[in-house]
Write a protein that holds these residues in place. Structure first.
Motif, PDB file in Angstrom:
ATOM      1  N   PRO A   1      17.476 -15.090   3.233  1.00  0.00           N
ATOM      2  CA  PRO A   1      17.660 -16.494   2.809  1.00  0.00           C
ATOM      3  C   PRO A   1      18.352 -17.389   3.821  1.00  0.00           C
ATOM      4  N   GLU A   2      18.874 -16.828   4.908  1.00  0.00           N
ATOM      5  CA  GLU A   2      19.630 -17.642   5.855  1.00  0.00           C
ATOM      6  C   GLU A   2      18.822 -17.934   7.120  1.00  0.00           C
ATOM      7  N   THR A   3      19.237 -18.948   7.831  1.00  0.00           N
ATOM      8  CA  THR A   3      18.522 -19.406   9.021  1.00  0.00           C
ATOM      9  C   THR A   3      18.763 -18.468  10.201  1.00  0.00           C
ATOM     10  N   LEU A   4      17.689 -18.098  10.879  1.00  0.00           N
ATOM     11  CA  LEU A   4      17.805 -17.307  12.105  1.00  0.00           C
ATOM     12  C   LEU A   4      18.220 -18.230  13.248  1.00  0.00           C
ATOM     13  N   LYS A   5      19.062 -17.749  14.123  1.00  0.00           N
ATOM     14  CA  LYS A   5      19.617 -18.613  15.166  1.00  0.00           C
ATOM     15  C   LYS A   5      19.354 -18.054  16.561  1.00  0.00           C
TER      16      LYS A   5
ATOM     17  N   ASP B   1       0.835  -1.217   0.000  1.00  0.00           N
ATOM     18  CA  ASP B   1       0.000   0.000   0.000  1.00  0.00           C
ATOM     19  C   ASP B   1       0.866   1.262   0.000  1.00  0.00           C
ATOM     20  N   LEU B   2       1.925   1.248  -0.788  1.00  0.00           N
ATOM     21  CA  LEU B   2       2.834   2.399  -0.848  1.00  0.00           C
ATOM     22  C   LEU B   2       2.131   3.594  -1.488  1.00  0.00           C
ATOM     23  N   SER B   3       2.184   4.740  -0.824  1.00  0.00           N
ATOM     24  CA  SER B   3       1.554   5.949  -1.371  1.00  0.00           C
ATOM     25  C   SER B   3       2.536   6.793  -2.165  1.00  0.00           C
ATOM     26  N   SER B   4       3.815   6.369  -2.200  1.00  0.00           N
ATOM     27  CA  SER B   4       4.833   7.133  -2.905  1.00  0.00           C
ATOM     28  C   SER B   4       5.788   6.173  -3.609  1.00  0.00           C
ATOM     29  N   ASN B   5       6.306   6.613  -4.763  1.00  0.00           N
ATOM     30  CA  ASN B   5       7.284   5.821  -5.501  1.00  0.00           C
ATOM     31  C   ASN B   5       8.725   6.217  -5.182  1.00  0.00           C
ATOM     32  N   GLU B   6       8.893   7.077  -4.173  1.00  0.00           N
ATOM     33  CA  GLU B   6      10.237   7.527  -3.821  1.00  0.00           C
ATOM     34  C   GLU B   6      11.010   6.420  -3.099  1.00  0.00           C
ATOM     35  N   PRO B   7      12.344   6.462  -3.154  1.00  0.00           N
ATOM     36  CA  PRO B   7      13.163   5.408  -2.537  1.00  0.00           C
ATOM     37  C   PRO B   7      12.917   5.263  -1.032  1.00  0.00           C
ATOM     38  N   ILE B   8      13.105   4.050  -0.554  1.00  0.00           N
ATOM     39  CA  ILE B   8      12.969   3.731   0.868  1.00  0.00           C
ATOM     40  C   ILE B   8      14.264   3.054   1.316  1.00  0.00           C
ATOM     41  N   ALA B   9      14.828   3.516   2.420  1.00  0.00           N
ATOM     42  CA  ALA B   9      16.074   2.942   2.949  1.00  0.00           C
ATOM     43  C   ALA B   9      15.776   2.185   4.241  1.00  0.00           C
ATOM     44  N   ILE B  10      16.272   0.951   4.329  1.00  0.00           N
ATOM     45  CA  ILE B  10      16.071   0.105   5.511  1.00  0.00           C
ATOM     46  C   ILE B  10      17.432  -0.312   6.057  1.00  0.00           C
ATOM     47  N   SER B  11      17.579  -0.257   7.377  1.00  0.00           N
ATOM     48  CA  SER B  11      18.847  -0.653   8.001  1.00  0.00           C
ATOM     49  C   SER B  11      18.598  -1.091   9.438  1.00  0.00           C
ATOM     50  N   ASN B  12      19.620  -1.697  10.052  1.00  0.00           N
ATOM     51  CA  ASN B  12      19.607  -2.071  11.481  1.00  0.00           C
ATOM     52  C   ASN B  12      18.408  -2.935  11.863  1.00  0.00           C
ATOM     53  N   VAL B  13      18.228  -4.051  11.163  1.00  0.00           N
ATOM     54  CA  VAL B  13      17.135  -4.971  11.482  1.00  0.00           C
ATOM     55  C   VAL B  13      17.518  -5.795  12.709  1.00  0.00           C
ATOM     56  N   LYS B  14      16.712  -5.676  13.772  1.00  0.00           N
ATOM     57  CA  LYS B  14      17.026  -6.342  15.038  1.00  0.00           C
ATOM     58  C   LYS B  14      15.798  -7.058  15.595  1.00  0.00           C
ATOM     59  N   PHE B  15      16.050  -8.000  16.509  1.00  0.00           N
ATOM     60  CA  PHE B  15      15.002  -8.809  17.113  1.00  0.00           C
ATOM     61  C   PHE B  15      15.152  -8.811  18.635  1.00  0.00           C
ATOM     62  N   ARG B  16      14.048  -9.129  19.300  1.00  0.00           N
ATOM     63  CA  ARG B  16      14.021  -9.232  20.763  1.00  0.00           C
ATOM     64  C   ARG B  16      14.606  -7.983  21.425  1.00  0.00           C
ATOM     65  N   ASP B  17      13.986  -6.841  21.100  1.00  0.00           N
ATOM     66  CA  ASP B  17      14.384  -5.564  21.701  1.00  0.00           C
ATOM     67  C   ASP B  17      15.860  -5.241  21.470  1.00  0.00           C
ATOM     68  N   GLY B  18      16.333  -5.584  20.291  1.00  0.00           N
ATOM     69  CA  GLY B  18      17.706  -5.246  19.919  1.00  0.00           C
ATOM     70  C   GLY B  18      18.747  -6.243  20.347  1.00  0.00           C
ATOM     71  N   LYS B  19      18.338  -7.364  20.954  1.00  0.00           N
ATOM     72  CA  LYS B  19      19.307  -8.337  21.451  1.00  0.00           C
ATOM     73  C   LYS B  19      20.011  -9.076  20.316  1.00  0.00           C
ATOM     74  N   TYR B  20      19.272  -9.304  19.210  1.00  0.00           N
ATOM     75  CA  TYR B  20      19.850 -10.004  18.066  1.00  0.00           C
ATOM     76  C   TYR B  20      19.702  -9.129  16.819  1.00  0.00           C
ATOM     77  N   ALA B  21      20.719  -9.119  15.979  1.00  0.00           N
ATOM     78  CA  ALA B  21      20.695  -8.326  14.747  1.00  0.00           C
ATOM     79  C   ALA B  21      21.085  -9.213  13.569  1.00  0.00           C
ATOM     80  N   LEU B  22      20.526  -8.902  12.389  1.00  0.00           N
ATOM     81  CA  LEU B  22      20.917  -9.628  11.192  1.00  0.00           C
ATOM     82  C   LEU B  22      22.371  -9.301  10.851  1.00  0.00           C
TER      83      LEU B  22
END
Length: 573
Positions: free
Chosen positions: A147-151, A92-113
């Motif tokens: 594509p990789e397994t989360l640990k 449901d993107l309302s804009s075609n402008e670029p989107i930047a994603i970074s710092n993907v983390k889990f469990r309140d920042g305890k684990y990061a990709l």
């Protein structure tokens, strides 16, 4: 005394394990990341419990976010105990402008990709910069699959008070029960062991009630599960069929049902090369859905074809050219050594009927049967071995046969050739709406496990990618009661086209949108919210939409097996 204590301990352990959700609670899994962009969008996180590309068993959470105001996404996924794969979906993107994603983390920042650059992206061009993914959308839905397994595992909250209460009460009750049973030496010829066995047996009868499935659909069986219907309806009326309704609801949703369905199908396929819904050709390592071997009587087909003649008249009235592309059944193209496969006279009668229609030239029907048989004889794999859909090779033959007919009406249209494509290869299947790779829908429909199905994914399929695919603009529309895609290709022939029909039309979207300037893909079946009996009510569901789009051409793509539903095209009920 010692035996009684052992029996009591066994019963207590079983009960403690069965009641673990009351004292061992899984904490919600938090997923957060930085996101920069403009406009509004919906972000969904899917966590799969299986370590594969199917994402069939997922827990998910979603939020709607205004990227102009928020630079950080925090999403909570409940009951994700031990996720193996993660997928991010921006829609449901309302804009075609670029989107930047970074710092993907889990469990309140305890684990990061480890590396965000490993994400596989569909729906956007990708630029990797400073450990950020910069997404340039060409679709209203962007999918990022890691594509990789989360640990790591979700956090767990141990409730000692509840645990100790259950432990003490159950042990005392079990000990008292075993002590009570021990007072009997024999009751009407029944020994103590038999009494204990019956007690444990009845305890196990309660296991199916431990967790009732709340899903709407069964992905394994590809059908809607029975809904709960109360004894007293909201309007105060008594439901006199409550017993049957409850039985259907319970049978569809009891604990471990899907495990038993899969186990039954796996054993049937391994032992007998068949299960309730499918057959397995052990020689050619190919799965077949049983319905694909059926052929209707020619009189029924002729009667149903009246709806196609009416559809053609409706199109002519609105200055639209109608082309009907019928995809052969997989079993009619890839012959097998299955004992239960008989091609029979019914299909031959259909071939004669199609020849008669083409001679009359009142409606334009394309049935690429002969061309596909010739391609198979030369070694082409035209249908997926674990699915009923045609491969890109098969769809390209259908496209070429279709364009031979269209070119008679539009002689200046450019028909794509093999030189227009780059080719990729994979032993996974891509035959559905979102163009993702997986094990194949037939496995899921038959209820076969991914482990068994995966053994037969040794064949490498060829996939077509147009050399100018970056120039194609695409918008995906997927919502309740509707599923569609809108394409625009400036270099295409200046004609508006509607590609209407079933899932077999999905692989045509690798060719049709690059042939014409404006194409709208409308999917009539397997649409969320639409009942099976309403899928082919084309005029009831799409007449206004088709007229509003003002197409020059409608391509109606269906499978041979769909011919039995054509009588519903003008059914307005």
């Amino acid at each position: 005394m010692k035996k009684r204590a052992i029996i009591a301990i066994i019963i207590t352990i079983i009960t403690i394990i069965a009641s673990n959700k009351f004292w061992l609670m899984i904490r919600p899994m938090s997923v957060n990341f930085d996101i920069l962009g403009h406009g509004k969008c919906r972000i969904e996180v899917q966590l799969s419990k299986k370590d594969d590309n199917e994402f069939a068993k997922v827990r998910s959470g979603s939020i709607r976010i205004n990227l102009d105001d928020q630079k950080h996404a925090d999403i909570v996924v409940n009951r994700a105990k031990s996720p193996k794969r993660v997928k991010l979906i921006l829609s449901d993107l309302s804009s075609n402008e670029p989107i930047a994603i970074s710092n993907v983390k889990f469990r309140d920042g305890k684990y990061a990709l480890e590396s965000i650059g490993k994400f596989k992206v569909d729906g956007a061009k990708v630029v990797k910069k400073d450990n950020k993914l910069v997404l340039i959308p060409y679709n209203s839905r962007i999918t990022l699959t890691y594509p990789e397994t989360l640990k790591f595992r979700a956090g767990i909250k141990f409730d000692f008070l509840v645990f100790s209460s259950i432990l003490i009460l159950v042990y005392l009750l079990a000990y008292k029960l075993s002590d009570y049973v021990a007072d009997f030496s024999t009751i009407e010829g029944k020994s103590r062991v038999e009494i204990i066995f019956l007690t444990i047996f009845f305890v196990f009868l309660f296991i199916p009630m431990l967790h009732m499935n709340q899903d709407v659909m069964s992905k394994k069986e590809n059908r809607t599960l029975a809904e709960w219907k109360p004894l007293v309806a909201e309007n105060g009326m008594i439901n006199y069929d409550y017993g049957n309704n409850f039985n259907e609801w319970f049978n569809d949703r009891f604990y471990l049902r899907q495990t038993f369905v899969t186990l039954h199908s796996d054993l049937s396929m391994l032992i007998a090369n068949s299960c309730e819904k499918g057959l397995f050709d052990n020689k050619n390592k190919t799965l077949y859905l049983k319905w694909s071997f059926g052929h209707s009587d020619i009189d029924i087909i002729k009667d149903n074809f009246k709806a196609l003649y009416d559809f053609n008249s409706w199109c002519s009235k609105h200055n639209i050219k109608l082309y009907i592309l019928i995809v052969p059944n997989k079993s009619d193209i890839h012959t097998t050594n299955l004992n239960y496969f008989i091609k029979g006279y019914k299909h031959k009668a259909f071939l004669n009927y199609i020849s008669e229609i083409n001679r009359e030239d009142k409606i334009k029907v394309i049935y690429p049967y002969s061309s596909m048989l010739n391609a198979v004889a030369s070694g082409k794999q035209l249908y997926f071995k674990t699915e009923h859909h045609w491969t890109d090779d098969g769809a390209f033959i259908g496209y070429k046969e279709l364009m031979k007919v269209i070119k008679k009406d539009y002689p200046d249209v450019n028909v794509l050739g093999s030189q227009d494509f780059n080719y990729i290869h994979s032993n996974l299947v891509r035959g559905e709406f979102f163009r993702t790779f997986g094990y194949g829908q037939s496995c899921r429909n038959m209820g076969i496990s991914d482990q068994l199905c995966g053994k037969y994914h040794q064949f490498e399929y060829t996939y077509y990618q147009h050399k100018d695919f970056n120039s194609l603009n695409q918008i995906v529309v997927e919502k309740l009661y509707h599923k569609a895609k809108i394409y625009h290709y400036n270099k295409g022939y200046n004609t508006r086209v509607i590609l209407l029909g079933t899932s077999q039309g999905e692989n045509l979207t690798e060719f049709i949108p690059y042939t014409f300037k404006d194409v709208k893909r409308i999917r009539n079946n397997s649409v969320r919210g639409v009942k099976t009996e309403d899928e082919f009510k084309i005029m009831k569901r799409f007449e206004k939409e088709m007229l509003d789009y003002k197409p020059d051409i409608i391509i109606f793509c269906i499978t041979y097996a769909n011919l039995e539903y054509l009588h519903d095209i003008f059914n307005m009920e």
